[in-house]
Design a protein around this motif. Sequence first.
Motif, PDB file in Angstrom:
ATOM      1  N   VAL A  14     -49.309  85.934   4.113  1.00 18.08           N
ATOM      2  CA  VAL A  14     -50.199  84.848   4.509  1.00 18.08           C
ATOM      3  C   VAL A  14     -49.887  84.374   5.926  1.00 18.08           C
ATOM      4  N   SER A  15     -49.025  85.081   6.645  1.00 19.94           N
ATOM      5  CA  SER A  15     -48.650  84.679   7.999  1.00 19.94           C
ATOM      6  C   SER A  15     -49.761  85.044   8.977  1.00 19.94           C
ATOM      7  N   ALA A  16     -49.556  84.680  10.250  1.00 15.48           N
ATOM      8  CA  ALA A  16     -50.554  84.922  11.290  1.00 15.48           C
ATOM      9  C   ALA A  16     -50.752  86.415  11.523  1.00 15.48           C
ATOM     10  N   GLU A  17     -51.787  86.733  12.341  1.00 16.08           N
ATOM     11  CA  GLU A  17     -52.103  88.127  12.619  1.00 16.08           C
ATOM     12  C   GLU A  17     -51.123  88.687  13.650  1.00 16.08           C
ATOM     13  N   ASP A  18     -49.893  88.900  13.212  1.00 16.55           N
ATOM     14  CA  ASP A  18     -48.857  89.412  14.109  1.00 16.55           C
ATOM     15  C   ASP A  18     -48.613  90.895  13.912  1.00 16.55           C
ATOM     16  N   GLY A  19     -49.372  91.536  13.041  1.00  9.66           N
ATOM     17  CA  GLY A  19     -49.235  92.964  12.800  1.00  9.66           C
ATOM     18  C   GLY A  19     -48.389  93.318  11.608  1.00  9.66           C
ATOM     19  N   SER A  20     -47.675  92.354  11.047  1.00 13.82           N
ATOM     20  CA  SER A  20     -46.750  92.670   9.958  1.00 13.82           C
ATOM     21  C   SER A  20     -47.486  93.143   8.704  1.00 13.82           C
ATOM     22  N   ARG A  21     -48.724  92.730   8.533  1.00 11.80           N
ATOM     23  CA  ARG A  21     -49.488  93.141   7.353  1.00 11.80           C
ATOM     24  C   ARG A  21     -50.148  94.512   7.541  1.00 11.80           C
ATOM     25  N   ALA A  22     -50.160  94.979   8.789  1.00 15.57           N
ATOM     26  CA  ALA A  22     -50.723  96.294   9.102  1.00 15.57           C
ATOM     27  C   ALA A  22     -52.130  96.427   8.513  1.00 15.57           C
ATOM     28  N   TRP A  23     -52.352  97.493   7.726  1.00 16.44           N
ATOM     29  CA  TRP A  23     -53.682  97.724   7.132  1.00 16.44           C
ATOM     30  C   TRP A  23     -53.817  97.098   5.745  1.00 16.44           C
ATOM     31  N   LEU A  24     -52.801  96.340   5.316  1.00 18.01           N
ATOM     32  CA  LEU A  24     -52.843  95.702   4.002  1.00 18.01           C
ATOM     33  C   LEU A  24     -53.140  94.205   4.137  1.00 18.01           C
ATOM     34  N   GLU A 638     -61.290  94.717  26.606  1.00 18.08           N
ATOM     35  CA  GLU A 638     -61.576  93.362  27.063  1.00 18.08           C
ATOM     36  C   GLU A 638     -62.930  92.878  26.553  1.00 18.08           C
ATOM     37  N   SER A 639     -63.846  93.814  26.317  1.00 12.04           N
ATOM     38  CA  SER A 639     -65.165  93.437  25.802  1.00 12.04           C
ATOM     39  C   SER A 639     -65.104  92.921  24.373  1.00 12.04           C
ATOM     40  N   LEU A 640     -63.948  93.070  23.714  1.00 14.19           N
ATOM     41  CA  LEU A 640     -63.805  92.626  22.323  1.00 14.19           C
ATOM     42  C   LEU A 640     -63.258  91.202  22.213  1.00 14.19           C
ATOM     43  N   LYS A 641     -63.086  90.535  23.331  1.00 10.04           N
ATOM     44  CA  LYS A 641     -62.550  89.180  23.292  1.00 10.04           C
ATOM     45  C   LYS A 641     -63.427  88.297  22.413  1.00 10.04           C
ATOM     46  N   GLY A 642     -62.789  87.572  21.517  1.00  7.35           N
ATOM     47  CA  GLY A 642     -63.503  86.727  20.564  1.00  7.35           C
ATOM     48  C   GLY A 642     -63.816  87.429  19.264  1.00  7.35           C
ATOM     49  N   LYS A 643     -63.721  88.737  19.260  1.00  3.53           N
ATOM     50  CA  LYS A 643     -63.979  89.507  18.043  1.00  3.53           C
ATOM     51  C   LYS A 643     -62.678  89.882  17.328  1.00  3.53           C
ATOM     52  N   ILE A 644     -61.552  89.687  17.986  1.00  5.98           N
ATOM     53  CA  ILE A 644     -60.232  89.980  17.432  1.00  5.98           C
ATOM     54  C   ILE A 644     -59.360  88.760  17.685  1.00  5.98           C
ATOM     55  N   THR A 646     -56.554  86.178  18.767  1.00 12.65           N
ATOM     56  CA  THR A 646     -55.981  86.084  20.105  1.00 12.65           C
ATOM     57  C   THR A 646     -54.657  86.824  20.230  1.00 12.65           C
ATOM     58  N   GLU A 647     -53.789  86.694  19.226  1.00 10.22           N
ATOM     59  CA  GLU A 647     -52.459  87.295  19.335  1.00 10.22           C
ATOM     60  C   GLU A 647     -52.547  88.808  19.481  1.00 10.22           C
ATOM     61  N   ARG A 648     -53.315  89.449  18.636  1.00 15.30           N
ATOM     62  CA  ARG A 648     -53.423  90.907  18.716  1.00 15.30           C
ATOM     63  C   ARG A 648     -54.250  91.336  19.921  1.00 15.30           C
ATOM     64  N   GLU A 650     -54.491  89.902  22.907  1.00 12.08           N
ATOM     65  CA  GLU A 650     -53.688  89.811  24.126  1.00 12.08           C
ATOM     66  C   GLU A 650     -52.583  90.868  24.148  1.00 12.08           C
ATOM     67  N   HIS A 651     -51.976  91.112  23.008  1.00 11.67           N
ATOM     68  CA  HIS A 651     -50.907  92.109  22.924  1.00 11.67           C
ATOM     69  C   HIS A 651     -51.431  93.485  23.320  1.00 11.67           C
ATOM     70  N   VAL A 652     -52.554  93.879  22.765  1.00  6.23           N
ATOM     71  CA  VAL A 652     -53.119  95.200  23.060  1.00  6.23           C
ATOM     72  C   VAL A 652     -53.627  95.262  24.494  1.00  6.23           C
ATOM     73  N   LEU A 653     -54.277  94.205  24.965  1.00  3.46           N
ATOM     74  CA  LEU A 653     -54.803  94.197  26.327  1.00  3.46           C
ATOM     75  C   LEU A 653     -53.680  94.390  27.338  1.00  3.46           C
ATOM     76  N   PHE A 654     -52.572  93.711  27.142  1.00  2.00           N
ATOM     77  CA  PHE A 654     -51.434  93.845  28.052  1.00  2.00           C
ATOM     78  C   PHE A 654     -50.980  95.299  28.140  1.00  2.00           C
ATOM     79  N   ARG A 655     -50.866  95.960  26.999  1.00  2.00           N
ATOM     80  CA  ARG A 655     -50.390  97.341  26.989  1.00  2.00           C
ATOM     81  C   ARG A 655     -51.408  98.306  27.598  1.00  2.00           C
TER      82      ARG A 655
END
Length: 834
Positions: A14-24, A638-644, A646-648, A650-655
């Motif tokens: 139930v935590s934030a979208e930090d990637g720990s839940r992956a595809w589950l 960058e065109s996906l801003k607002g559709k994903i 913020t945490e994920r 920004e993380h992906v955009l940086f990389r």
Amino acid sequence: MLRTIFLALFTVLVSAEDGSRAWLRYAPVPQASSHRLPPSIIALNSSSNSPVYVAGQELQKGIKGVFGKELSISSTNKGSPAIVVGTIDAYKKTYGSFKEARELEEDGFFLSTTGNTVRIIGQNERGALYGAFEYLSRVSQGKFSSVSYVSNPHAPIRWVNEWDNLDGTIERGYGGASIFFKNGYVVENVTHAAEYARLLASIRINGIIINNVNANPTLLNDRNIAGLARLADAMRPFGVQLGISLNFASPQTFGGLSTFDPLDANVDAWWANITNKIYQSVPDMAGYLIKANSEGQPGPLTYNRTLADGANMFAKAVKPHGGVIMFRAFVYDNKILYANWKNDRANAQVDFFKDLDGKFDDNVVVQIKYGPIDFQVREPPSPLFSTLRKTSTAIELQVSQEYLGQQCHLVYLGPLWKEILEYDLRADGKPSKVKDIYSGERFKRPLGGSAAVVNVGTNTTWLGSHLAMSNLYAYGIMAWDPAVEPDDVLQDWIRLTFGFDRKVMEVITDISMKSWPAYEKHTGNLGVQTLTDILYTHYGPNPASQDNNGWGQWTRADTFSIGMDRTVKNGTGNAGQYAPEIASMFENVDTTPDDLLLWFHHVPYTQKLKSGKTVIQHFYDAHYEGAATVQTFWKAWESLKGKIDTERFEHVLFRLIYQSGHALVWRDAINQFYYNLSSIPDEAKRVGNHPYRIEAEKMTLSGYKPVAVTPFHTASGYTAVVTTSNTMAGSVSTNITFASGVYDLAVNYYDLYEGKAQYAMSINNRTVGTWTGDLEDKLGHEISRFLDGHTATRITFRGIKVNKGDVLRIVGTPNGIELAPLDYVSFMPPGKVD
């Protein structure tokens, strides 16, 4: 203990979208409210730590997330519609027989959503859990249509390898510290291991080797064996069996014997005793993984014994317990003589193993890397697959992007693996696809399967990158069913990970499917290997590192020609290791596919390809094309801003922005190297010609000095500047000679490990950009303390208004060993990339 683990697992969910839940994630599905759902769950489990029990808990959690409904769980038939999960035997005992039972193979499952009851029936408990995850995957993707089908695995062995060290580091791991070890011992808290086992079960992985193939013998001490039991207990409810890597010399270095000779009775007895001891703690241990006589590791060849002698010693020790020995075919001499034209590391697998076929015990599986060298961006399939006819084999893949951008570059590997798995090696002139060889089908072997080097860490994204998780997902799905298409697997992963937005689907699919071809183009193409630095970090560009050493990853590039001559007629004979149909194709330069030309042939740079281009011009063009493709990735994201979230986002955009800059480092370094070597100019006059750049060493320097960069081609103009002091700031400045207008200002600099220099860029004393050299905190790639292709990076400040004659100044403040190094500044009209 197990209940505590389960509670911790579902608290994490139930935590934030930090990637720990992956595809589950089990996110709500909009159309779920209109779907008729059975009112309860019946889990036909025999104990509270069984995979069927876990399946019931998982179904309850998933249904609540997707449908917003809390279903009760019972273990008995209530006579009303339900989601029923259990084994064949348990189902028959409660409900009677069903005709699909005879179709189920080990670990397989039957899923039926027809009628009022959902039936999830496994051949065994693990299969039942896999079926539960399959059902949840379908509903999580909004796939509510009625289905009824049997799903069986392609091969019995579906393992992952983790190269974790006992001190908590991970060799070729880019997602943080080990989840299994710390300070020389197995970790006390195994919750993270249970979380990982859950992820693995959801993609039907049934075994895990938890420690580095370059194994530490102290894993076998009493405290660590007790720790192995804790880990196995945590993963067992998810059907994931624990295994370990062994150091061949352990009887001597750890056990105190005078020898580790596999034919010595005392050594044999020592291994039998330690194996019995481990199985007392871990009664269902999967087995051992062995790396022997490779890269300086000890092995049976030390005593003039065969590799089969060594493998069979372990096989006999685990045989009474039902264990399997995975024996790596990655055996080669890393000190072969470059001067000998006939020497070839690519020959090693077949040379070492061909005469041993049929001499391995039946619980030995030879684990073969997909290509003859080492996880390169393109290799032909290993000829060992079609050489071993009487020996069980497994294919070794790599999720961890060791040579392929180390999770700092997006490289979706499903298409690469698909090419290898579908390759027909034509053994005996008959269809012999790689996937059918390692499964045991082609040569009728009892075992077989796949292993992937994954190297998850404590980072919440598991691998250090959200998008890199597509590779772990794809590995599991393709290990179960290699017939699936990589783009279909990718799109399932996207829906499960990011949701249903059509544009999100289109963008991630597009950039992911383009990523491997783009990486190949801007690193090493035509089969020349990846051209990374093989002597140091395996990350940045350094083609010179390939040659003139004993490692055997040679290109044999000189001023006139390039490529390995692997023909039988004139070269190393590697082409002749393949079946005749394949060998004859590779033997002839005209019939060898262009994408493997330099793998099998040594040709002049002026050799014409089937496209009509010369080899050298193809190099120039491909590197520009590949780097240009990568520039589109971050813009598309960058065109996906607002559709994903913020945490994920920004993380992906940086990389992706970082990747766009590093792709240019690769492009320029490789092209400059081969231009200097061959003296053949680029027909398009791009190589070495950068009209938008101002070299730092040509600016006015104050507190800075020029330094030569090694390798030379990883600096524009071969030179960078660094501060003259490790404590005092310096500056570079110049008058802007470009026409007045709006520009994107890109700065190439070097971001070293153990230093966080600070930079401020101004125009006429107006600050237009500041940054810190702190990528060691943001990226997980292998570290470097030098100015080179690993540390070279680029930052861009967009839409900066300048006037001709303005003064550009960059002030660099050193920190630690990082002397605020600078390479160049580019003034690019918007939309241009220099």
